[in-house]
Structures are given as C-alpha cells and as structure tokens.
Design an enzyme around this catalytic site. Structure first.
Site, PDB file in Angstrom:
ATOM      1  N   TRP A 165      32.264  46.776  43.693  1.00 35.04           N
ATOM      2  CA  TRP A 165      32.675  45.737  44.644  1.00 35.04           C
ATOM      3  C   TRP A 165      32.625  44.429  43.860  1.00 35.04           C
ATOM      4  O   TRP A 165      31.548  44.061  43.357  1.00 35.04           O
ATOM      5  CB  TRP A 165      31.697  45.645  45.825  1.00 35.04           C
ATOM      6  CG  TRP A 165      31.760  46.790  46.798  1.00 35.04           C
ATOM      7  CD1 TRP A 165      32.573  47.876  46.737  1.00 35.04           C
ATOM      8  CD2 TRP A 165      30.966  46.954  47.990  1.00 35.04           C
ATOM      9  NE1 TRP A 165      32.342  48.703  47.821  1.00 35.04           N
ATOM     10  CE2 TRP A 165      31.375  48.155  48.595  1.00 35.04           C
ATOM     11  CE3 TRP A 165      29.970  46.194  48.600  1.00 35.04           C
ATOM     12  CZ2 TRP A 165      30.805  48.624  49.781  1.00 35.04           C
ATOM     13  CZ3 TRP A 165      29.399  46.652  49.779  1.00 35.04           C
ATOM     14  CH2 TRP A 165      29.813  47.853  50.372  1.00 35.04           C
TER      15      TRP A 165
ATOM     16  N   ARG B 229      40.014  36.397  42.663  1.00 40.77           N
ATOM     17  CA  ARG B 229      40.984  35.783  43.584  1.00 40.77           C
ATOM     18  C   ARG B 229      42.305  36.557  43.638  1.00 40.77           C
ATOM     19  O   ARG B 229      42.708  37.186  42.644  1.00 40.77           O
ATOM     20  CB  ARG B 229      41.243  34.340  43.158  1.00 40.77           C
ATOM     21  CG  ARG B 229      42.065  34.246  41.885  1.00 40.77           C
ATOM     22  CD  ARG B 229      42.006  32.860  41.316  1.00 40.77           C
ATOM     23  NE  ARG B 229      43.031  32.668  40.286  1.00 40.77           N
ATOM     24  CZ  ARG B 229      43.022  31.656  39.429  1.00 40.77           C
ATOM     25  NH1 ARG B 229      42.038  30.771  39.444  1.00 40.77           N
ATOM     26  NH2 ARG B 229      43.990  31.538  38.550  1.00 40.77           N
TER      27      ARG B 229
ATOM     28  N   HIS C 177      34.183  44.099  35.976  1.00 43.42           N
ATOM     29  CA  HIS C 177      34.199  45.519  36.334  1.00 43.42           C
ATOM     30  C   HIS C 177      35.514  45.946  36.983  1.00 43.42           C
ATOM     31  O   HIS C 177      35.943  47.087  36.811  1.00 43.42           O
ATOM     32  CB  HIS C 177      32.970  45.844  37.193  1.00 43.42           C
ATOM     33  CG  HIS C 177      31.692  45.582  36.437  1.00 43.42           C
ATOM     34  ND1 HIS C 177      30.483  45.385  37.049  1.00 43.42           N
ATOM     35  CD2 HIS C 177      31.464  45.474  35.092  1.00 43.42           C
ATOM     36  CE1 HIS C 177      29.546  45.177  36.118  1.00 43.42           C
ATOM     37  NE2 HIS C 177      30.134  45.218  34.934  1.00 43.42           N
TER      38      HIS C 177
ATOM     39  N   MET D 214      28.057  38.996  42.025  1.00 46.64           N
ATOM     40  CA  MET D 214      26.831  39.041  41.222  1.00 46.64           C
ATOM     41  C   MET D 214      27.054  39.904  39.978  1.00 46.64           C
ATOM     42  O   MET D 214      27.482  41.061  40.104  1.00 46.64           O
ATOM     43  CB  MET D 214      25.724  39.666  42.070  1.00 46.64           C
ATOM     44  CG  MET D 214      24.371  39.733  41.410  1.00 46.64           C
ATOM     45  SD  MET D 214      23.159  40.351  42.622  1.00 46.64           S
ATOM     46  CE  MET D 214      21.630  39.876  41.831  1.00 46.64           C
TER      47      MET D 214
ATOM     48  N   GLU E  36      27.436  48.121  43.569  1.00 45.55           N
ATOM     49  CA  GLU E  36      27.004  46.974  44.375  1.00 45.55           C
ATOM     50  C   GLU E  36      26.617  47.418  45.789  1.00 45.55           C
ATOM     51  O   GLU E  36      25.736  46.818  46.422  1.00 45.55           O
ATOM     52  CB  GLU E  36      28.102  45.910  44.436  1.00 45.55           C
ATOM     53  CG  GLU E  36      28.207  45.018  43.195  1.00 45.55           C
ATOM     54  CD  GLU E  36      28.963  45.642  42.041  1.00 45.55           C
ATOM     55  OE1 GLU E  36      29.553  46.731  42.220  1.00 45.55           O
ATOM     56  OE2 GLU E  36      28.974  45.044  40.936  1.00 45.55           O
TER      57      GLU E  36
ATOM     58  N   GLU F 180      40.268  25.236  40.063  1.00 44.24           N
ATOM     59  CA  GLU F 180      39.297  26.262  39.687  1.00 44.24           C
ATOM     60  C   GLU F 180      37.848  25.789  39.714  1.00 44.24           C
ATOM     61  O   GLU F 180      37.568  24.604  39.865  1.00 44.24           O
ATOM     62  CB  GLU F 180      39.652  26.815  38.302  1.00 44.24           C
ATOM     63  CG  GLU F 180      40.924  27.648  38.378  1.00 44.24           C
ATOM     64  CD  GLU F 180      41.362  28.222  37.051  1.00 44.24           C
ATOM     65  OE1 GLU F 180      40.878  27.758  36.006  1.00 44.24           O
ATOM     66  OE2 GLU F 180      42.195  29.143  37.076  1.00 44.24           O
TER      67      GLU F 180
HETATM   68  C1  LIG Z   1      33.966  32.434  45.368  1.00 42.30           C
HETATM   69  C2  LIG Z   1      34.027  33.211  44.082  1.00 42.30           C
HETATM   70  C3  LIG Z   1      35.234  33.358  43.426  1.00 42.30           C
HETATM   71  C4  LIG Z   1      35.323  34.079  42.232  1.00 42.30           C
HETATM   72  N1  LIG Z   1      36.539  34.246  41.632  1.00 42.30           N
HETATM   73  C5  LIG Z   1      36.642  35.009  40.514  1.00 42.30           C
HETATM   74  C6  LIG Z   1      37.909  35.273  39.924  1.00 42.30           C
HETATM   75  O1  LIG Z   1      38.961  34.842  40.422  1.00 42.30           O
HETATM   76  N2  LIG Z   1      37.951  36.038  38.797  1.00 42.30           N
HETATM   77  C7  LIG Z   1      36.807  36.561  38.243  1.00 42.30           C
HETATM   78  O2  LIG Z   1      36.883  37.260  37.222  1.00 42.30           O
HETATM   79  N3  LIG Z   1      35.594  36.329  38.781  1.00 42.30           N
HETATM   80  C8  LIG Z   1      35.495  35.567  39.908  1.00 42.30           C
HETATM   81  N4  LIG Z   1      34.262  35.341  40.470  1.00 42.30           N
HETATM   82  C9  LIG Z   1      33.058  35.811  39.763  1.00 42.30           C
HETATM   83  C10 LIG Z   1      32.849  37.299  39.878  1.00 42.30           C
HETATM   84  O3  LIG Z   1      32.927  37.704  41.220  1.00 42.30           O
HETATM   85  C11 LIG Z   1      31.500  37.682  39.299  1.00 42.30           C
HETATM   86  O4  LIG Z   1      31.489  37.380  37.916  1.00 42.30           O
HETATM   87  C12 LIG Z   1      31.114  39.130  39.514  1.00 42.30           C
HETATM   88  O5  LIG Z   1      29.962  39.408  38.776  1.00 42.30           O
HETATM   89  C13 LIG Z   1      32.212  40.083  39.113  1.00 42.30           C
HETATM   90  O6  LIG Z   1      31.838  41.387  39.481  1.00 42.30           O
HETATM   91  P1  LIG Z   1      31.429  42.459  38.378  1.00 42.30           P
HETATM   92  O7  LIG Z   1      30.180  41.925  37.733  1.00 42.30           O
HETATM   93  O8  LIG Z   1      31.172  43.685  39.189  1.00 42.30           O
HETATM   94  O9  LIG Z   1      32.559  42.563  37.434  1.00 42.30           O
HETATM   95  C14 LIG Z   1      34.152  34.638  41.675  1.00 42.30           C
HETATM   96  C15 LIG Z   1      32.935  34.502  42.337  1.00 42.30           C
HETATM   97  C16 LIG Z   1      32.859  33.808  43.532  1.00 42.30           C
HETATM   98  C17 LIG Z   1      31.543  33.697  44.244  1.00 42.30           C
HETATM   99 MN   LIG Z   2      29.779  45.230  39.086  1.00 42.74          MN
END
Ligand SMILES: Cc1cc2nc3c(=O)[nH]c(=O)nc-3n(C[C@H](O)[C@H](O)[C@H](O)COP(=O)(O)O)c2cc1C
Ligand SMILES: [Mn+2]
Length: 503
Positions: free
Chosen positions: A168, A172, A190, A223, A231, A280
């Site tokens: 999860w 965007r 991920h 996270m 997650e 951004e």
């Molecule tokens: C409001 C919000 C918007 C986000 N937008 C993006 C995005 O567009 N692209 C991205 O790679 N991470 C984005 N993130 C950060 C990821 O969600 C974060 O790094 C998360 O750890 C990714 O999941 P994963 O660790 O399972 O890969 C965003 C986080 C938040 C809270």
């Molecule tokens: Mn993850």
C-alpha cells in the site's frame, strides 16, 4: 456493520473533526477548479480547520472534497491534532509520543487484515462502459499544473506476481482520460518495484487505488517501511485491530471495506503519457511534464455521497510534511537506535519541506561511545543513507539533546551558534537519493547519487558529554521560586494569557 473510529474509518474521522471544530462544512458553492485548492492552501498557511466542500459547482449533488486532512491545527492549541486523529490518538499528543507509538507498532506482531463479504465502499459499483472518472470532482490544484489530480491523498494497492507481498503506498495520480490516470511509480519505491516484476513478465500490473482510506492506513501507505513488509499488517498492529477489507471487483485485490472511493484496473507495462508539472512537496513547481505509466480503470466503486480527500502540495505545512515527514522520522529513529547510535529523537522539521531530518544526540552516551565528530557523522550516514527511508531525505542535522528538535526556533539557534562552517559539514557524494531535490545538478539527477550531507551542530565539548555555556532564557536563568511567581502573577501584571509555553 463496518469498523468505526477515526483511525480505521475515514467518514468517522471527518465527523469527529466537524464535531470538535477542527473541520468546517462549507455550504457556499465552491469550484473544484482552483478555488477549493486556494481555500485549502490558505487553511494550511493559517493553521485553520480542514475545509469540507459540500457544495462543489459542476459536480453531482452529494460528492464532496476534504482539504488539508492532516494540516496543522489552531483548534484548541493542539497543533498536531489532525495528525494525531489519523491514529485515533488524543488531539494533544506530542510528536515524541506519536513517534514512540509508531515505533512500538513496528516491533509488534503484524495484525493481518480481516476479509469481509462487503462494505460501504460497494454502495455504488460501476464497471465497463459505466466507468467515468469525470463523475468525481477532480480538482485543479495550482494554476500551472499540467492537469487535474484525482489521487493526491490516496494509495495504490499492488501485489507481487507470487502473492507474497502486498504494498500500500501513496503516489500522486493525474487524470489522463475518462478511464485513465497517469502518475509516477519510481523504481526505488515499492509501487515501482512491484510494477517492474509484472512488466518483466510482459504482464500488466493488477492495481487498485483507495481514496478516503482509513486514516491510519493512509499514513502507513506514506511510510517508508522496508521492502517485503505489508503495510496492511502494520496498520492492524498500529490500530490494535485488523483492517476490514473487501475483494475488489475484478482482480482479487483487497481494499479497506469502508473506503470512500476505490478504483481498480491495471498499470500498463509499457504505455506512458506526460504527467505534471504539479506544485510539489519541496515548495516549487517546475515547468516540465515527465512521461509516466498509465493506469487503466476498469471498475470504480464508492460510498454514497463520497468524500475525496486532497493534498495541495507546496510550501510547508501540508501532508508531505506532516504525514510523510512524521512517518520518515519514526522509521529513521528506529533504524538509528537499531544501529546502536546514541540518539535521542529524529524529526523531519515540517518547515524544511522533508529535505532535512534533525537527529538529537544523547551527549552522555556519545561521550561513552568515544566517537569523534567524523565517526559519528559517518555512522549516521551509513545507517540512514543506505536505507529505504534515508533515500528520501538528503540532509541530516545533528544536535545535542538539550535542543527540542520539534521546535524549529531551537534548531535554528543550534545551527547558528554551534555549527562550525569549516569543519562541521560532511558530504556523501556516492549516497543514493531521491532525484526530486531541487538543488541537485543534472549529473546527480542522472546518476541518482549525491547532494547528501550530515551537518554537525554539536559543540566540541559535547563529545565529552558536557555543554560549557548555560542557556540564557526564562526557563534556565531564574530559580524556580521566581519563575512560579512570575507565572502566577502574569495576568495581574496586565499581560494576556499566552498560548505557547515559554522556553
Ligand atoms: C501526501 C503524500 C504524497 C506523496 N506523493 C508521492 C508521490 O507522488 N510519489 C512518490 O514516490 N512518493 C510520494 N509520497 C511518499 C511515499 O508515499 C512514501 O515514500 C512511501 O514510503 C512510499 O511507499 P513505499 O515505501 O511502500 O514504497 C507521498 C507521501 C504523502 C504523505
Ligand atoms: Mn512499502
């Protein structure tokens, strides 16, 4: 019956905010094109209650938007109240308590989700030709954005081809067509990793997107837990009960049963389309769009009168700082502790737009460790910059634990008075990092390395466990009896009560 409470039910989260005055139900007509976003930006920048737009022009009656779901709050003096509500915690929860809560759940046994037959997210089910993303109030968030964004506060659900790992994650998505979205799936995230597994097999990636998710699930999706960690199990541990999930219509993915909106389909293995630009998280909007994967929507289901949450990214504080920054802080603190380093706390100052993390050092333990400044900086860099979480944040600041690092004024003071400009900066040109950081050179963006540093704001004698200068302030320069007299007589002197406690 669906599970209730702010952490595991977005509708309850919104109702509770309205009930406590930390959200306002806006019945005035508001356009989803720029106006809702402009109001939301002003809310972030004035610590105002979250706006619930109940009368959106050009939108089906009942369809709503919630802005600033985790904006900072002025309500009741509880700045982090809306953030704490994501986890069902009291509005007055301090950042340190919140981090310990997040870390405790990382060490608890995962609590797997509970599959239920159906739920509110299936109140309306549209498939085939009935799928039309334009039915939702897809907002234009900044004047010069390359398109309208449906997914700024929702998460992707994907599963590895062998089914061992479900991810999860927030990333965007921009509206591309009536049944298509486009958005980044970075290789180091991920979503990108699992997408690559399907693409390598020449297959489309089965995919779902959840909007108006249980707030604790949304936060966990933002996270940086390690790869191969589900997650959904973390959310169950965090909330103290399993997340209730339902099967999606077509691909047997599992999504929270009470979600506001669920989109489902597949990510194309090869098709891309221009996405962005968008304002951004670092606070800038660049002019270029980039080719990104196309998401095909084959089914959309939603609650009656659905609420679409939005993040209007840009200058802090918005959710890229309050949610992402906080979740990064928790994972980073846990890693630094596991690395045996003498750390007190880690905190991504919201004001630094998730481009730096401050780490406070227990100077007595530092002295016992015998490390000098370079050894400490290298050890911190090794732990953080080699990790999934450390990839996201380019700069680390080290300060002594007399500084409350959740107070930016104290961090600025430490930086100004303790950092030695000649010797206190350590650079790591080989460390990998997120290419979105604005100051990176084209070469660093191309290689995905460099622009990473550890800045020491530790005084030389703090490596011996002491601080020579005493702090000159209300708290530190006066005996208790004088301070309590001054406090007791404060209004008698003719002053108004202060909202903030003095330092
Ligand atoms: C409001 C919000 C918007 C986000 N937008 C993006 C995005 O567009 N692209 C991205 O790679 N991470 C984005 N993130 C950060 C990821 O969600 C974060 O790094 C998360 O750890 C990714 O999941 P994963 O660790 O399972 O890969 C965003 C986080 C938040 C809270
Ligand atoms: Mn993850």
């Amino acid at each position: 019956m669906t599970q209730r409470g702010s952490a595991l039910n977005f509708r309850d989260f919104v109702e509770n905010l309205l009930a406590t005055g930390d959200a306002v139900d806006i019945r005035e007509p508001v356009s989803p094109l720029l106006e809702a976003a402009a109001i939301t930006r002003r809310v972030y920048e004035t610590n105002s209650p979250a706006p619930l737009f109940s009368n959106l022009t050009g939108t089906e009656a009942g369809f709503r938007i919630l802005g600033a779901p985790a904006g900072l709050s002025g309500t009741g003096g509880n700045v982090h109240g809306r953030l704490a509500a994501h986890f069902g915690l009291p509005a007055g929860t301090a950042p340190r308590e919140l981090l310990e809560h997040l870390i405790a759940a990382m060490h608890a046994e995962p609590v797997a989700p509970r599959l239920v037959e159906t739920g509110p997210c299936k109140e309306n089910v549209l498939t085939g030709d009935d799928v039309d993303l334009e039915r939702f109030p897809v907002p234009l968030l900044h004047e010069h954005d390359g398109g309208r964004y449906l997914g700024t506060y929702g998460y992707h659900v994907v599963r590895t081809p062998d089914g061992r790992w479900t991810s999860w994650s927030i990333s965007r998505t921009m509206l591309h067509g009536r049944t298509t979205l486009v958005g980044p799936a970075m290789a180091q995230q991920h979503l990108g990793m699992i997408h690559a597994m399907w693409r390598d097999r020449g297959l489309p990636t089965p995919w779902a997107m959840v909007l108006g998710a249980p707030p604790a699930a949304l936060a966990a999706a933002g996270m940086p837990l390690p790869a191969e960690v589900n997650e959904d199990g973390y959310v169950g541990a965090l909330a103290g009960s399993p997340v209730e999930v339902v099967r999606t219509e077509l691909h047997d993915l599992h999504v929270p049963a009470n979600s506001e909106i669920v989109l489902e389909g597949w990510i194309s293995p090869d098709e891309t389309a221009p996405e962005g630009p968008m304002g951004e998280y670092h606070g800038y909007a660049f002019a270029e769009s980039k080719p990104q994967p196309v998401f095909h929507v084959e089914a959309m289901t939603f609650r009656d009168d659905p609420i679409l949450p939005i993040c209007v990214a840009g200058l802090p504080p918005e959710e890229n700082h309050t949610i992402w920054g906080t979740m990064i802080s928790a994972v980073s603190l846990d890693l630094l502790r596991a690395g045996g380093l003498p750390v007190d706390l880690a905190w991504c100052s919201y004001e630094a737009a998730t481009c730096w993390i401050v780490v406070s050092i227990d100077i007595r333990r530092l002295a016992r460790s015998g490390m000098n400044e370079k050894e400490l900086a290298d050890a911190v860099a090794e732990v953080l910059f080699g990790s999934h979480t450390g990839w996201l944040v380019p700069k680390v600041l080290l300060v002594a634990d007399d500084i409350d690092i959740t107070d930016i004024d104290q961090v600025v003071w430490a930086m100004a008075t303790r950092h030695h400009p000649g010797t206190g900066t350590y650079c790591y040109p080989q460390a990998p990092g997120i290419p979105m950081v604005p100051y990176l050179t084209p070469e660093e963006v191309r290689t995905g390395r460099g622009g990473k540093s550890v800045t020491s704001c530790l005084l030389p004698e703090q490596f011996e466990g002491v601080t020579k200068g005493a702090t000159a302030s209300f708290r530190h320069s006066f005996p208790e009896r004088v301070r309590s007299r001054v406090e007791a007589n404060w209004t008698a002197y003719g002053f108004a009560e202060r909202a903030l406690p003095p330092r």
